[in-house]
Design an enzyme around this catalytic site. Structure first.
Site, PDB file in Angstrom:
ATOM      1  N   ASP A 127       2.998 -29.879 -51.089  1.00  0.00           N
ATOM      2  CA  ASP A 127       1.991 -30.923 -50.873  1.00  0.00           C
ATOM      3  C   ASP A 127       2.292 -31.683 -49.584  1.00  0.00           C
ATOM      4  O   ASP A 127       3.418 -31.691 -49.092  1.00  0.00           O
ATOM      5  CB  ASP A 127       2.001 -31.881 -52.069  1.00  0.00           C
ATOM      6  CG  ASP A 127       0.718 -32.689 -52.170  1.00  0.00           C
ATOM      7  OD1 ASP A 127      -0.273 -32.322 -51.508  1.00  0.00           O
ATOM      8  OD2 ASP A 127       0.691 -33.681 -52.922  1.00  0.00           O
ATOM      9  N   GLU A 174       0.320 -31.172 -44.041  1.00  0.00           N
ATOM     10  CA  GLU A 174      -0.431 -31.143 -42.772  1.00  0.00           C
ATOM     11  C   GLU A 174       0.488 -31.270 -41.539  1.00  0.00           C
ATOM     12  O   GLU A 174       0.151 -30.633 -40.539  1.00  0.00           O
ATOM     13  CB  GLU A 174      -1.493 -32.266 -42.760  1.00  0.00           C
ATOM     14  CG  GLU A 174      -2.574 -32.127 -43.782  1.00  0.00           C
ATOM     15  CD  GLU A 174      -2.088 -32.545 -45.174  1.00  0.00           C
ATOM     16  OE1 GLU A 174      -2.592 -31.994 -46.163  1.00  0.00           O
ATOM     17  OE2 GLU A 174      -1.186 -33.387 -45.260  1.00  0.00           O
ATOM     18  N   ASP A 202      -7.789 -33.789 -51.893  1.00  0.00           N
ATOM     19  CA  ASP A 202      -8.034 -34.888 -52.830  1.00  0.00           C
ATOM     20  C   ASP A 202      -9.510 -35.266 -52.848  1.00  0.00           C
ATOM     21  O   ASP A 202      -9.927 -36.334 -52.382  1.00  0.00           O
ATOM     22  CB  ASP A 202      -7.184 -36.093 -52.449  1.00  0.00           C
ATOM     23  CG  ASP A 202      -5.696 -35.806 -52.576  1.00  0.00           C
ATOM     24  OD1 ASP A 202      -5.334 -34.853 -53.290  1.00  0.00           O
ATOM     25  OD2 ASP A 202      -4.898 -36.530 -51.957  1.00  0.00           O
TER      26      ASP A 202
END
Length: 835
Positions: free
Chosen positions: A427, A430, A499
């Site tokens: 997670d 990026e 999300d």
């Protein structure tokens, strides 16, 4: 300069001030057209107009020498050229997009006074010598051409290409902009977009690549922060730009869209087969806070007759709060006192444990000093760990580009795997916060965060994948990550769409997002089913509609903030009763779905497919983003609005059947279907073979020894075929080593006779020696007079119960118009004749 009074800020997440000189093509003021014209004129002064000097051929590479540096054109296949401009005194990075293979491709080179032509069997590049620029052809058809080739000025570098009239462009990865991205300008900077809905210009997983209706794909092989401008600033110009990085691009041609995709993954890498359990049901939320809660959840799935294959643990497994513990990467024994026993108990029930990990080590975490001492973290310019604050606390970022740092990180994964973890969830990759001045160590180069940002998740996945293959060489890795680069699929990456808002507006763009990613190699992109972010009260219809859609997407994983339970087992009886049947349908479809995974691994063909595949000549179909094909057999139209009484479906040509009722429809028309809460609009293509099994509690129990084969017959369909793939579900080298079986199905239909051919090819160690097969012929108008299996007749029964008890027989259900034929498939080849 009249812009000097303006301070220009990057649209990138770090919000670093940059000079106008470095980003001359940013569109910063209105009205648009005068500024765009200024940009165009100014950019022309940045172009280093190269002049051809000489050339040479080196195997599959043409080297062109110019007065400002070399240009190499490398044939990575007969349908793909990598074009690498190498201006003098310009820092370069290795390619991240391309597979590091040796390619034996024959080049044909033709030299004329004005041009240099290089070609393969499927692609031709014509290089204009003065000024040096390149055009690309498939046969005599112009695909795309440079406007100016490379432009280079300080920290701005990139390419400009001419766009043709009526050209449409798909690409850019995760964006909510519509399917045709022409006319948009957007950042090439992977960035979280929390709670997004029906519009997003910048998201978790950007892709610096496009696919054109002119039958080519184009990759900007540059990992740095940048922009993609698809005819926004100048209507007929496509521009890629970045603040640094590799000055290379890749042109890929194809005969049609599937062929372009196949050629795309041939050089960027094919997705390995996932473990079969990845196609099952996941229990997941943000998050299970204790071992007891996790155990009770798994038991509830089993007790309530919901199949289950995995439980996903969010960040509470290593800390009892959201903030302050990231980077511990070890069990919080107060809340998870016996994790190894817990995972072993789950495994015994057929449930695998997936653990979240993040690339941040908080200064408050148990591993901070260890990470500092082992030089694991990205540095600042003084050579110390680059510390910064973000939502979870004060932190440093693991330098996944550095080999020693990756070894340290891999040791953690190896230890957790030995404890019983079966898969990984990466997670915030990026990375969610990535200071532009971070210094990474990559193959001896000191590289800034801005130069390498978009490849961070890609490299992280590579490290995890390769480590997993080393420590468990006979087991397929499971790696779920939300960010990467072109080619990340070759490391088994399973992305999701981030999300998303838990709302109808969040559901609406999910088809578009998965289609866009799948067209450029990332075929397992899926959404947090039910929506992740927000939501004050449980919306039953929204929840059911989202999970219904999930049955026909690559990964079935409800996941959300736990103010509203994401798992169906914690909701009302009606919701559970509806969704239990959909989860079981997911398991019943495993033979079909697993065969889609096989096709994807061979060819790159996505599991979810756009409707424009059906008629490539009709460019209007490119804009359809609310329906799609699941494989070749199913046409799916998710319901994304509340309280609808009916819904329209545009049927392609051919014959189509309502999956739930078997009602027949002629294609090439728009139909209206009445909606029901327990029905997702799903149509089946006439002539489809759909293999299915009885649902199981876990894929550990999966077996194709008893198999149902559905065939949707119609007199208008004279012939059709299908393929089912089967292996042990675990072996990572099953395809490579031919350790699998394929079942081939063929149908030939005449006016009063249907012939079905069945063939088995290949083998693997645990394959069924024979199969109990039930063939279900949909849309069969009457009971069969004669059924022959390899020219031997079998009984056609009138009593359903007698048929159920029989080993070999036929039975026609007058109400459903389904002819069922049951028999043992023991021979390699079988031929059925039905009259």
């Amino acid at each position: 300069m009249f812009f000097s009074k303006y301070t220009i800020f990057s649209a990138f997440s770090h919000q670093t001030p940059i000079s106008f000189k470095a980003h001359t093509s940013l569109k910063i003021l209105t009205p648009a057209k005068p500024i765009s014209l200024f940009v165009l004129v100014l950019l022309s002064s940045l172009v280093q107009a190269a002049e051809y000097q000489s050339h040479r051929v080196e195997g599959n590479k043409l080297m062109v020498l110019s007065d400002v540096g070399d240009v190499s054109i490398t044939a990575y296949s007969g349908s793909a050229f990598e074009v690498f401009y190498q201006p003098q005194n310009t820092k370069q990075l290795p390619s991240f997009a391309l597979v590091d293979n040796q390619y034996a491709v024959e080049l044909n080179v033709k030299n004329t006074p004005r041009t240099l032509e290089v070609s393969t069997e499927n692609l031709k590049a014509i290089i204009n010598k003065s000024p040096l620029k390149i055009s690309y052809y498939q046969g005599e058809k112009l695909l795309v051409e440079e406007e100016v080739g490379l432009f280079l000025q300080d920290t701005l570098r990139g390419f400009r290409f001419k766009l043709q009239q009526n050209e449409k462009l798909i690409g850019g990865g995760q964006r909510v902009l519509g399917m045709d991205r022409r006319g948009h300008r957007f950042p090439l900077y992977n960035k979280a977009d929390y709670g997004y809905t029906t519009q997003s210009n910048q998201m978790y997983f950007g892709l610096s690549a496009v696919m054109s209706n002119r039958q080519y794909a184009l990759i900007f092989d540059n990992s740095a922060s940048g922009y993609m401008d698809l005819g926004y600033t100048v209507s007929d110009i496509m521009q890629f730009e970045a603040v640094g990085g590799r000055t290379a691009y890749v042109v890929i041609a194809g005969a049609d869209y599937p062929n372009i995709i196949h050629n795309f993954v041939e050089i960027t890498g094919k997705q390995p087969l996932p473990p079969r359990w990845a196609l099952g049901n996941f229990a997941s939320r943000f998050g299970y806070k204790t071992e007891q809660q996790t155990r009770e959840t798994v038991e509830a799935f089993i007790d309530q007759d919901f199949p289950l294959d995995a439980v996903v643990l969010d960040l509470y497994w290593f800390g009892n709060d959201i903030k302050g513990f990231m980077g511990n990467l070890d069990w919080d024994k107060k809340t998870f006192p016996t994790p190894q026993k817990m995972m072993a108990d789950f495994k015994a029930k057929g449930v695998k444990t997936v653990l979240i990990t993040e690339p941040f080590i908080l200064s408050s975490s148990d591993k901070w000093q260890e990470a500092v001492d082992n030089h694991v973290l990205a540095k600042n310019h003084a050579g110390e760990p680059r510390r910064f604050d973000f939502y979870f606390g004060n932190t440093g970022l693991i330098d996944v580009f550095d080999n020693k740092a990756s070894d340290w990180f891999n040791d953690i994964y190896s230890d957790l795997f030995k404890q019983g973890a079966a898969g990984w969830w990466g997670d915030l990759g990026e990375p969610e916060v990535h200071p532009a001045d971070s210094i990474h160590n990559f193959e001896g180069l000191q590289v800034t965060g801005d130069e390498i940002h978009n490849a961070y998740g890609h490299m992280w996945a590579k490290r995890v994948y390769e480590n997993q293959r080393d420590i468990a060489p006979k087991q397929r890795p499971f790696i779920m990550m939300r960010s990467g680069f072109v080619g990340s699929q070759r490391y088994g990456m399973i992305p999701w769409t981030g999300d998303v808002s838990r709302s109808w507006s969040g559901l609406k763009p999910q088809v578009e997002l998965s289609l866009q990613m799948g067209l450029l190699g990332l075929g397992y992109t899926h959404s947090d089913l039910g929506g992740f972010a927000g939501g004050d009260v449980f919306d039953q219809e929204l929840y059911i509609r989202w999970l219904q859609y999930g049955v026909f997407q690559p990964v079935f994983r409800p996941h959300a903030q736990d103010n509203i339970a994401p798992e169906p087992i914690f909701h009302d009886k009606q919701t559970k009763d509806i969704l239990r049947e959909y989860v079981k349908l997911r398991y019943a479809m495993l033979p079909y779905n697993y065969s889609l995974a096989y096709e994807n691994s061979l060819t790159g063909m996505p599991l979810m497919r756009p409707v424009f595949f059906e008629d490539p000549a009709n460019d209007d179909l490119i804009d359809i983003k609310d329906s799609y094909f699941w494989g070749d057999a199913f046409l799916v139209k998710p319901i994304t609005e509340p309280n609808l009484t009916d819904i329209s479906i545009d049927l392609p040509q051919g014959v189509w059947f309502d999956y739930w009722t078997d009602k027949r429809y002629q294609g090439n028309q728009t139909i209206q279907l009445a909606t029901q809460l327990d029905r997702l609009p799903v149509m089946v293509r006439g002539g489809s073979f759909i293999p299915m099994v009885e649902p199981v509690q876990s894929t550990d129990d999966y077996n194709t020894q008893t198999l149902q084969l559905h065939y949707y017959a119609d007199p208008s369909i004279k012939s059709s075929s299908g393929t089912m793939y089967d292996d042990d579900g675990v072996d990572p080298d099953a395809i490579k080593n031919d350790a699998f079986e394929t079942l081939l199905f063929k149908a030939q239909q005449q006016e009063n006779q249907l012939n079905i051919g069945l063939r088995r090819q290949g083998q693997y160690q645990t394959m069924p020696k024979s199969r109990e097969l039930t063939l279900l012929l949909h849309n069969w108008p009457k009971t069969a007079k004669v059924i022959l299996i390899n020219r031997k007749p079998i009984n056609v029964l009138n009593d359903k119960q007698t048929f159920v008890d029989a080993i070999q027989a036929g039975y026609w259900d007058e109400k459903s118009r389904v002819l069922q034929i049951k028999f043992n498939w023991t021979e390699a080849d079988l031929e059925l004749e039905i009259k």
